[in-house]
Design an enzyme around this catalytic site. Structure first.
Site, short mmCIF file in Angstrom:
data_model
loop_
_atom_site.label_atom_id
_atom_site.label_comp_id
_atom_site.label_asym_id
_atom_site.label_seq_id
_atom_site.Cartn_x
_atom_site.Cartn_y
_atom_site.Cartn_z
N ASP A 1 69.32 22.25 9.21
CA ASP A 1 67.93 21.93 9.53
C ASP A 1 67.26 23.14 10.18
O ASP A 1 67.94 23.98 10.79
CB ASP A 1 67.92 20.74 10.51
CG ASP A 1 66.55 20.48 11.08
OD1 ASP A 1 65.62 20.24 10.29
OD2 ASP A 1 66.40 20.54 12.31
N LYS B 1 66.97 13.33 3.42
CA LYS B 1 67.67 14.62 3.29
C LYS B 1 69.07 14.40 2.72
O LYS B 1 69.61 15.27 2.06
CB LYS B 1 67.76 15.30 4.66
CG LYS B 1 66.48 15.94 5.16
CD LYS B 1 66.78 16.72 6.45
CE LYS B 1 65.58 17.45 7.01
NZ LYS B 1 65.93 18.22 8.23
N ASP C 1 67.68 13.84 10.13
CA ASP C 1 68.93 14.47 9.68
C ASP C 1 70.09 13.47 9.58
O ASP C 1 71.18 13.83 9.14
CB ASP C 1 69.33 15.60 10.65
CG ASP C 1 68.31 16.72 10.68
OD1 ASP C 1 67.89 17.15 9.59
OD2 ASP C 1 67.92 17.16 11.78
#
Lengths: 224, 224
Positions: free
Chosen positions: B10, B149, B176
């Site tokens: 990230d 993601k 995330d």
């Protein structure tokens, strides 16, 4: 001794190496500078604003070789060049060459092409179109002839309420010539184009970002 | 000992600090990694591709919280989310709140809003719209509920011909979670959201980029 109130720095070939990755010593040095650092690039505004935030310098950026300027991360693109002129020139070039466009929809003042044709022939063809072709070393740009990084720097200086002569400017290529000329002090990194070195007040001993660090040291911008 | 074939990292809050500038120690460390480094962000594709080139890692990026992926710098955006769904949800929210849009024209799979309203109320209002609201800490994102993601990482792994379990993933926030879950080994930096820490296999002692360096060391990716 020249004391700048602000500094303009080219990105590709100046802050980055041939691979286009940032020189981290230069980034570290720029973060120590206490006057506004204006990044200046032939790339699009989204590239420039991203670079400014990741490097950690001022949000004020010159993009598209001076065709666009921005004053804040979430602010507007201010367009200083006429993209339609460039598109007309592009249509003409298409009669002669196979053209590959880059970032077409993102560019607001110019068109950017892969370096797949002879630039001198193209310049001949485009006489009278009111445009110039800039070779950034990474791509060709068809740019409104009234646009330059130098004019964009004047625009920014005026908005900031300082004289453009209070700027120092650092660059490496042809499209930095006007910026170094209008600034009060112009610096070319060692890998710079010979034409840029001719107009520079100082040529750094080192290339790319290492040269930027030397330039900032020379200007006294890295003292505490 | 887990040996990743690729790693997803990230950007905001992980590779950068609160000011959103890059942690240079983390950049230096990522350049030493010999397996593909996939940057993963809630930001737009142009931000992600710029970050990848300036940091000097692979061109493969996850953008817009997984709604867009890219495989090369000059390549195409591959859109994995339905922006129209998000726009319908946005229209509904406008009946309740003053909304400030961010990067609207650049986003291809979602809409991004300034954090000016109560997110829990907004989530109630949008039940049944097929979207979720992600709080990145920097902005709110209305995202197609089929996008994450994690799903984007699976898409990339398939294209690269590796198992998604061969990825290690590093992050700091709520968006995330799925990425850490689908990866073979998930790492949260010390400043991470508690919900992310719950799904992580490792929590680094240090915050942000310093934590990324620790993670890369732990994974044995910084050995010559």
């Amino acid at each position: 001794m020249f004391k700048p109130k602000a500094i303009a720095v080219d990105i590709d070939g100046t802050l980055t190496d041939r691979r286009r990755a940032l020189n981290l010593k230069a980034v570290e040095a720029l973060r120590k500078v206490k006057i506004p650092v204006v990044l200046s690039t032939g790339n699009i505004s989204c590239f420039a604003r991203t670079a400014a935030i990741l490097i950690g310098v001022s949000d004020i950026v010159i993009c598209e070789n001076g065709g666009v300027v921005r004053f804040s991360y979430d602010g507007e693109d201010i367009v200083l060049g006429d993209k339609n002129k460039c598109i007309k020139a592009l249509e003409k070039l298409k009669e002669y060459f196979e053209i590959e466009l880059l970032d077409f929809e993102y560019r607001k003042s110019e068109v950017c092409l892969r370096r797949t044709f002879d630039i001198d022939t193209a310049r001949e063809i485009l006489k009278g179109f009111g445009v110039k072709i800039i070779d950034s070393g990474f791509a060709y740009h068809i740019v409104d002839e009234n646009v330059s990084k130098g004019k964009a720097l004047k625009f920014i200086a005026k908005r900031l309420g300082i004289d453009v002569k209070d700027f120092a400017a650092i660059g490496d290529s042809e499209n930095d010539i006007e910026m170094l000329e209008v600034a009060g002090f112009g610096i070319a990194v060692a890998n710079a184009d010979d034409r840029l070195k001719e107009v520079a007040d100082l040529i750094t001993p080192s290339e790319n970002g290492d040269g930027v660090v030397e330039a900032l040291e020379f200007l006294g911008l890295l003292r505490d």
